[in-house]
Design a protein around this motif. Structure first.
Motif, PDB file in Angstrom:
ATOM      1  N   PRO A 148      38.105  49.210  35.435  1.00  0.00           N
ATOM      2  CA  PRO A 148      39.060  49.192  36.545  1.00  0.00           C
ATOM      3  C   PRO A 148      40.390  49.781  36.098  1.00  0.00           C
ATOM      4  N   ARG A 149      41.048  50.483  37.018  1.00  0.00           N
ATOM      5  CA  ARG A 149      42.214  51.275  36.647  1.00  0.00           C
ATOM      6  C   ARG A 149      43.299  50.409  36.015  1.00  0.00           C
ATOM      7  N   GLY A 161      35.946  43.045  44.415  1.00  0.00           N
ATOM      8  CA  GLY A 161      36.599  42.283  43.361  1.00  0.00           C
ATOM      9  C   GLY A 161      37.027  43.165  42.199  1.00  0.00           C
ATOM     10  N   ASN A 162      36.745  44.465  42.320  1.00  0.00           N
ATOM     11  CA  ASN A 162      37.230  45.415  41.326  1.00  0.00           C
ATOM     12  C   ASN A 162      36.825  45.037  39.897  1.00  0.00           C
TER      13      ASN A 162
END
Lengths: 487, 369
Positions: free
Chosen positions: A313-314, B262-263
């Motif tokens: 994730p970024r 939820g990334n």
């Protein structure tokens, strides 16, 4: 070459077996035990009785009761009368005479005849709490090194005449007693025969532990994974007996082995049955996730950092890069070094006396954890990954299985460093293929997943309420598959 | 070939599903859309129906000869030499199919994941894994397929469900359209993707109850069919017909456009590819095992293990035949469609001849009495 060596070995073994068959006599026996300073030799000249026993194997009380007192009060003509009592066994075979003496019996010589009386009773450890398989609720007793006591622990739990205790002596020199316990009306006959036959055909000079014996009787001796569950807990062992499995107890070993076992049984703890079903199910799921974390987490870290940056994730990526930026090594080396350190700590902790053990905790926690990151040796995310997978590996209740899994993990980390996710999948593929090919007394090792057995999943993957657990496991192929009456 | 008869219906269904879902999943929507534009779902349906038909014939044959593999009963039906000739062609075809499958896999891996690894390495590693695994008996073959089944099914389902967020169902219309001839050709290509299920011809004799094979196979093919159908619908609904045609591997792009809520992971395609490796493995494993066992049957050997490694160089050679990616897909399409003659027409012939011979046998038996 191997052939000749085998032949030579065989010749040696037969030579050992052909110890001269002597006639039963006092002189021969004393000669056999020459230079054994613990041999007690007593003579009662007025009775023409002489007896021999090994001091360190017998119980003083029993010596008094069976040997000293009976012969103390009588006259010569009564001796033969006393010796007809049942506890005195007449022996005409010198080899069984020697064996008897070595098993803690006293040899009584009267006229030309020899009798054996059992005085065995060495010091034993009291029944303690198990060191490796602790529970919070549930019985705290554990097996100890005396097979007799262990069997008594099981007998006290299963009051059934169907519980059979079959004895085999293993080891050419040690003559260790191995007891196979099973419920005759439940256990699969073939399995019982297979285990008996395998234990009987073990060729070695000695065994000291059930875990050692297990490696000699399993079907895939080259595998990384343990194939028979070993336990120190009498409640686990007796529940497995009830399931129709065979439990083996080795004299001198605090662990019992259980056959047949499926891979998933290594992830069950006896406490699952003492907790409420929902909690126990949650715990099982937790344990299986712990297994996945142990196997995959560090490998996944290595794969992602080396090959698949795009998966992160970024927001996490920036922290990760920042912490990685000071590390000079490729992720594979970094991970291997950390994993190696954790294994060092674990092994040191296991070998050190408890008093010094705390030092290891401090050294491990503060010095290696914090300083390694500050020194730019590793990234802190890797430390988290390694620590979590180490903790997760200890969640697996069986120590032998958790050690095997930790070893497999190293292979996966290396594969992940070479080929990323693809490498992990390949590694897992190899392990799975290997596991699927394994058999346990001829039944599959991966029951209940392959072959699928939905009834067993209720008691292996989750823990259903007891009203739903009506059948014995399919793997045991019992003669009586229902535990509770079918409604 | 004395494997104990232990394979259950569920395992048979699992073998069918995980054999079908494999390398072909990635370009499948492309094949379907190229053939039928917006009618791609219908093309897929026709393709699946064709392969269902083929599977039913194989199963029927297997059930009438429950102790024999296709090698055994074809020799009984056609006579020794003719059957041997046909069977050798079938075996060669499956060796070629396995080789091309491995090559397609290698192509995807070097394009999408490991850009610097030579294609030969990935192909060889995959084939090696299949070869090592094929040394086990059929029972374990079924275990492995069963074990991997959830791993193969769940990501495809997850990706289809998650991609619904981006779907535009207008892209699915009109339901019909496109050239009939093209559509038929396309459905043949899709049926060709399913012909890995031919491995069933060697599984049925090892089943616990060969009589129940029909139900197991139908269930297996239907589940696999639903998965393939959902994939085609999903990629058509997300990308539309024109966009899909420009994508080499629409399924992979589908995985790329979706992300977990939820990334947790930024992109799913890498995970999808990793799982897809498993699917490819089970498929190649099926092809490899079929080749090994069929050869063992032809040469009347008792142990298939000698073929598991001696086949490796031949299959590797086959996998290196196409020069580049485009040639490879052309070869796969052509070889696949040709293969249908072997996996559909040949069993059909066998069944017809078998039925006729049986009737005659009965009649002549009746005439004698």
């Amino acid at each position: 070459m191997g052939f000749f060596r085998k032949r030579y070995k065989k010749a040696l073994l037969t030579k050992e077996n052909q110890e001269t068959q002597e006639s039963v006599s006092l002189e021969n026996t004393i000669n056999q035990f020459r230079e054994c300073s613990d041999l007690v030799h007593n003579a009662l000249p007025e009775l023409q009785v002489e007896y021999l026993y090994i001091e360190n194997l017998v119980n003083e009380q029993k010596v008094k009761e069976y040997l000293v007192e009976p012969f103390d009060t009588i006259k010569f003509p009564d001796v033969s009368l006393i010796l007809t009592e049942k506890r005195y066994k007449k022996t005409a075979d010198s080899r069984s005479l020697y064996k008897g003496i070595l098993n803690g019996e006293a040899a009584i010589f009267f006229k030309d005849e020899a009798y054996l009386v059992n005085l065995f009773g060495p010091e034993t450890r009291p029944v303690n709490e198990s060191g490796t398989e602790t529970v919070i609720t549930g019985p705290h007793e554990s097996f100890n090194e005396s097979a007799g006591q262990n069997i008594s622990l099981l007998r006290r739990r299963i009051k059934s005449s169907h519980l059979k205790v079959y004895k085999v002596s293993v080891g050419k020199v040690t003559l260790t007693d191995v007891y196979l316990l099973y419920l005759e009306n439940v256990a699969n006959k073939d399995f019982v025969e297979k285990v008996k036959q395998r234990v009987e055909s073990v060729e070695t000079d000695g065994i000291f532990e059930s875990t050692m014996l297990v490696q000699m009787i399993e079907e895939n001796p080259y595998s990384f994974f343990p194939q028979f569950l070993t336990t120190e807990r009498p409640d686990t062992a007796s529940s497995k007996i009830l399931e129709g499995k065979i439990v083996g107890i080795t004299d001198g070993s605090p662990s019992a082995f259980i056959a047949p076992t499926s891979f998933f049984e290594f992830f069950n703890s006896p406490e699952d049955y003492y907790q409420r079903w929902a909690v126990a199910t949650a715990l099982r799921i937790l344990r299986y996730s712990a297994f996945f974390i142990t196997v995959f987490f560090t490998a996944f870290y290595v794969a992602v950092i080396t090959f698949h940056y795009e998966m992160i994730p970024r927001t996490l990526l920036s922290t990760l890069l920042e912490s990685r930026s000071r590390v000079p090594f490729p992720p594979l080396i970094e991970a291997l070094v950390m994993e190696f350190t954790i294994e060092l700590l674990r092994e040191a902790g296991a070998r050190l006396p408890t008093k010094i053990g705390q030092t290891i905790g401090i050294v491990g926690g503060i010095v290696i954890g914090q300083s390694a990151v500050q020194a730019g040796f590793t990234s802190n995310i890797l430390i988290i990954a390694v620590a979590i997978s180490a903790i997760a590996s200890f969640v697996i209740p069986n120590y032998i299985m958790s050690a095997s899994i930790r070893l497999v993990r190293f292979g996966l980390i290396i594969l992940a460093g070479i080929w990323g996710n693809y490498g992990i999948i390949l590694g897992i593929g190899l392990v799975l293929v290997h596991l699927s090919g394994m058999t346990n007394l001829g039944s599959s090792y991966l029951i209940p997943i392959a072959p699928i057995s939905t009834a067993d999943m209720k008691d292996i993957l989750i823990r259903a309420p007891f009203s739903k657990l009506k059948t014995r496991p399919y793997q045991a192929q019992t003669r009586n598959p229902y535990r509770q009456k079918k409604k | 070939m004395d494997t104990p008869k232990k394979i259950s219906e569920i395992q048979t269904a699992a073998v069918v599903i995980s054999s079908i879902i494999g390398v072909g999943v990635l370009p499948l929507p492309l094949f379907a859309v190229k053939a039928g534009n917006t009618a791609a779902p219908i093309v897929t349906l026709i393709g699946i129906t064709i392969s269902l038909f083929a599977l039913l014939i194989i199963t029927k044959l297997g059930m009438t000869h429950p102790t024999k593999t296709i090698i055994g009963y074809s020799e009984e039906i056609l006579g020794k030499w003719l059957a041997r000739f046909c069977n050798i062609i079938v075996i060669l075809f499956f060796a070629l199919l396995t080789g091309l499958g491995a090559r397609e896999f290698g192509a995807v891996v070097i394009t999408a994941i490991l850009r610097e690894t030579p294609i030969e390495v990935t192909v060889i590693v995959m084939l090696l894994l299949a070869a090592i695994t094929s040394r086990n008996d059929l029972n374990i073959f079924a275990y492995i397929h069963t074990f991997y089944l959830p791993v193969i099914l769940s990501p495809v389902v997850i990706i289809v469900v998650l991609s619904l967020k981006n779907a535009n169902f207008l892209y699915l219309q009109p339901l019909l359209g496109g050239d009939m001839g093209d559509m038929f050709k396309g459905s043949l290509t899709i049926a060709a993707l399913c012909q890995w299920s031919f491995v069933l011809t060697i599984i049925i004799p090892s089943m616990l109850q060969p009589k129940r094979a029909m139900k197991a196979c139908t269930a297996g093919l239907l589940i696999a069919g639903v998965i393939l159908f959902m994939l085609v619908v999903a990629s058509l609904a997300v990308f539309g017909a024109e966009e899909t045609k420009k994508l080499l591997w629409p399924t992979l792009e589908l995985a790329r456009t979706t992300s977990l809520p939820g990334n947790i992971l930024q992109r799913l395609d890498v995970v999808f590819l990793a799982v897809w490796v498993t699917a490819v493995f089970t498929t190649l494993f099926s092809g490899y095992t079929f080749t090994c066992y069929a050869l063992t049957g032809i040469f009347r050997l008792s142990d298939h293990k000698i073929f598991s490694f001696s086949l490796l160089p031949i299959i590797f050679l086959f996998s290196m035949l196409p020069g580049n990616l485009l040639q490879m897909y052309k070869t796969i399409e052509v070889v696949g469609r040709m293969g249908l003659i072997l996996t559909i027409v040949y069993p059909c012939l066998l069944l017809v001849i078998d039925v006729i011979r049986r009737k005659r046998g009965k009649r002549s038996a009746a005439a004698k009495t």
